[in-house]
Write an enzyme that holds these catalytic residues in place. Structure first.
Site, PDB file in Angstrom:
ATOM      1  N   ASP A 137       1.730   0.176   6.108  1.00 43.01           N
ATOM      2  CA  ASP A 137       1.885   0.639   7.184  1.00 43.01           C
ATOM      3  C   ASP A 137       1.126   0.078   8.682  1.00 43.01           C
ATOM      4  O   ASP A 137       2.116   0.025   9.602  1.00 43.01           O
ATOM      5  CB  ASP A 137       1.818   2.719   7.368  1.00 43.01           C
ATOM      6  CG  ASP A 137       0.193   2.888   7.064  1.00 43.01           C
ATOM      7  OD1 ASP A 137      -0.205   1.792   6.985  1.00 43.01           O
ATOM      8  OD2 ASP A 137      -0.347   4.339   7.171  1.00 43.01           O
TER       9      ASP A 137
ATOM     10  N   MET B 114      -1.447   4.030   3.273  1.00 43.92           N
ATOM     11  CA  MET B 114      -2.066   3.082   2.548  1.00 43.92           C
ATOM     12  C   MET B 114      -3.287   3.892   1.716  1.00 43.92           C
ATOM     13  O   MET B 114      -3.352   5.094   1.599  1.00 43.92           O
ATOM     14  CB  MET B 114      -3.526   2.513   3.025  1.00 43.92           C
ATOM     15  CG  MET B 114      -1.948   0.888   4.117  1.00 43.92           C
ATOM     16  SD  MET B 114      -3.139  -0.063   4.979  1.00 43.92           S
ATOM     17  CE  MET B 114      -4.293  -0.645   3.586  1.00 43.92           C
ATOM     18  N   HIS B 115      -3.878   2.653   0.775  1.00 43.27           N
ATOM     19  CA  HIS B 115      -5.149   3.625  -0.559  1.00 43.27           C
ATOM     20  C   HIS B 115      -4.357   4.578  -1.468  1.00 43.27           C
ATOM     21  O   HIS B 115      -5.242   5.234  -2.216  1.00 43.27           O
ATOM     22  CB  HIS B 115      -6.125   4.083   0.954  1.00 43.27           C
ATOM     23  CG  HIS B 115      -7.081   3.232   1.484  1.00 43.27           C
ATOM     24  ND1 HIS B 115      -6.926   2.079   1.985  1.00 43.27           N
ATOM     25  CD2 HIS B 115      -6.358   3.670   2.588  1.00 43.27           C
ATOM     26  CE1 HIS B 115      -6.981   1.804   2.961  1.00 43.27           C
ATOM     27  NE2 HIS B 115      -7.052   2.786   3.894  1.00 43.27           N
TER      28      HIS B 115
END
EC number: 2.7.1.17
Length: 489
Positions: A238, A82-83
């Site tokens: 995820d 992520m991110h």
């Protein structure tokens, strides 16, 4: 059959799932993380594609060796770390290395964004943290302004892979929630938060629910892999994909992932939040569902770190030695903050610490301290989750760290809840991505597709172990408070 692709931090994994819930093939390829400056963590998107192609190629070779053909794959699902901020120009060229989830450079920008949008916690359900995407873009605007002016598209890591596979700009809501540009309750982009970063919805990919098809494989990629031009579904972050792989769908279902990072994931039936303790509140990957999440930035990676310090390549041998010696009264304590920490501290400057060593301390003691420190950190995260989602009955354990029974029992003692392991627990997010691809091809069959894998064993908290962990947890918390003033940028 369905292909699930997981773009992790340390590697890409691909699995093929058939309609009988059998994992008929898998493949993987490693990735490295660049750390060009303190707090910085970056990767080159070109390396993501290289690893993806290698992992999928290995899985498809295995599939053919089993007498099946890649032409039988019906859809593709994507998941990943992520991110990450992947920045493209007007010609879809990558402008700089992607800034990853465990990058801590944008701490100052977090406060700036919260001051610019005082309602940000209500909109997103989260504190602004350096690991999220929004403060990263503000950092780029401030420190790389000429490059920022050329940004035409911002994609999350798995969605850059999607663009490489389909040439579509799209994402799913669970992954997009981690940007801090999403109104999580309304499940839409927040124009207010985007504007605070000098961006608009035009810079963003289209939002989709996880099982929705966002496009089809390009002719070039389909021919390269020997597939048909099958649909590619939106997929999931995820953590959301790992939860779906473990059957964490109904409100109150919980999962604990011992991977590079450590995550506790609890499904909820509505949007609830606890940003004060750095709990994450995001959309789940299924329509009209949400989840809470506590995150440790370093979990199983702590064991790799300690193995490196000890000069031991065989982690299995280290674990066996640690189990034989066991936890002792004089086992040192370990703060597992190799990359800073999120829940509950939200401190990107936190550092790892071994405390309490003496002349008789052995290498096995350092391994036990590492395992215990991760468990105590996870326990703090669960306590923060239970403040808004009480009544957890058990947690499903997944990720690479799940394979060790000694660690699993230590974890049950630390969190005070039964810990169960499932078949295929190490597969994790790639299984959830394949299941979302399956749901895209079979709408309405959630109950059949997202069943929990078979339970292989369970670990109940032991009274003596639980009492010991509660005592050690108090010392663990006190140690952090004592040394935190020395954690400086």
């Amino acid at each position: 059959m369905f292909l699930g692709i997981d773009l992790g931090t340390s590697g890409v994994k691909a699995v093929v799932l058939d309609r009988g819930h059998r994992l008929v093939a898998s493949g993987s390829a490693p990735l490295a993380v660049d750390a060009p400056q303190p707090l910085w963590r970056e990767q080159q998107p070109a390396e993501w594609w290289r690893a993806c192609d290698a992992a999928v190629g290995a899985a498809l070779d295995q599939l053919r060796n089993c007498g099946r053909t890649a032409g039988g794959i019906e859809a593709v699902g994507l998941t990943g770390q992520m991110h990450g901020a992947t920045l493209l120009d007007a010609h879809d060229e990558v402008l700089r290395p992607a800034i990853l989830w465990n990058d801590g450079r944008a701490a100052a920008e977090c406060g700036e964004l919260e001051r610019a949008v005082p309602r940000s916690r209500q909109i997103t359900g989260n504190l602004m943290m350096p690991g999220f995407t929004a403060p990263k873009l503000l950092w780029v605007a401030r420190h790389e302004p000429r490059l920022f002016d050329r940004v035409r598209r911002v994609l999350l890591p798995k969605d850059w892979l999607r663009w490489r596979l389909t040439r579509d700009y799209a994402t799913d809501l669970s992954d997009a929630s981690g940007t801090l540009w999403v109104d999580v309750g309304r499940r839409e982009w927040s124009a207010e938060l985007l504007a605070a970063c000098g961006l608009s919805t035009g810079h963003m990919p289209r939002l989709h629910e996880g099982p929705e098809a966002t496009g089809v494989l390009s002719r070039e990629i389909a021919q390269h892999w020997g597939l048909r031009q099958v649909p590619v579904v939106a997929g999931a972050s995820d953590n959301a994909a790992g939860a779906l792989g473990a059957g964490v769908v109904k409100p109150g279902d919980a999962m604990l992932s011992l991977g590079t990072s450590g995550v506790v994931f609890v499904a909820t039936g509505s949007f609830v939040a606890n940003p004060q303790q750095a709990v994450h509140s995001f959309c789940h990957a299924l329509p009209q569902s949400w989840h809470l999440m506590s995150v440790m930035l370093s979990a199983a990676s702590c064991l790799e770190f300690t193995a490196g310090l000890l000069g031991e390549r065989d982690v299995g041998a280290l674990l066996a030695g640690a189990e034989q010696r066991g936890l002792r009264e004089d086992t040192p304590q370990f703060l597992p903050y190799l990359n800073g920490e999120r829940t509950p501290h939200n401190n990107p400057h936190a550092k790892a610490v071994f405390f309490g060593m003496h002349a008789g301390t052995q290498r096995e003691d350092l391994v036990n301290a590492t395992l215990e420190g991760v468990c105590l950190g996870m326990a703090q995260g669960i306590a923060a989750l239970q403040a808004v989602q009480p009544g957890l009955a058990r947690v499903s354990l997944i990720g690479g760290g799940s394979r060790n029974a000694y660690w699993a029992q230590m974890l049950a003692d630390a969190i005070g809840l039964p810990v169960v392991r499932h078949a295929d627990a190490e597969v994790g997010p790639s299984l959830g991505a394949a299941r979302l691809a399956w749901l895209g091809a079979a709408p309405g069959e959630e109950a059949r597709i997202f069943r929990a894998p078979e339970t292989t064993d369970a670990f109940e908290p032991r009274p003596a172990g639980r009492a010991r962990m509660q005592e050690r947890a108090a010392r663990f918390a006190g140690l952090y408070q004592a040394v935190a003033p020395f954690f400086t940028p």
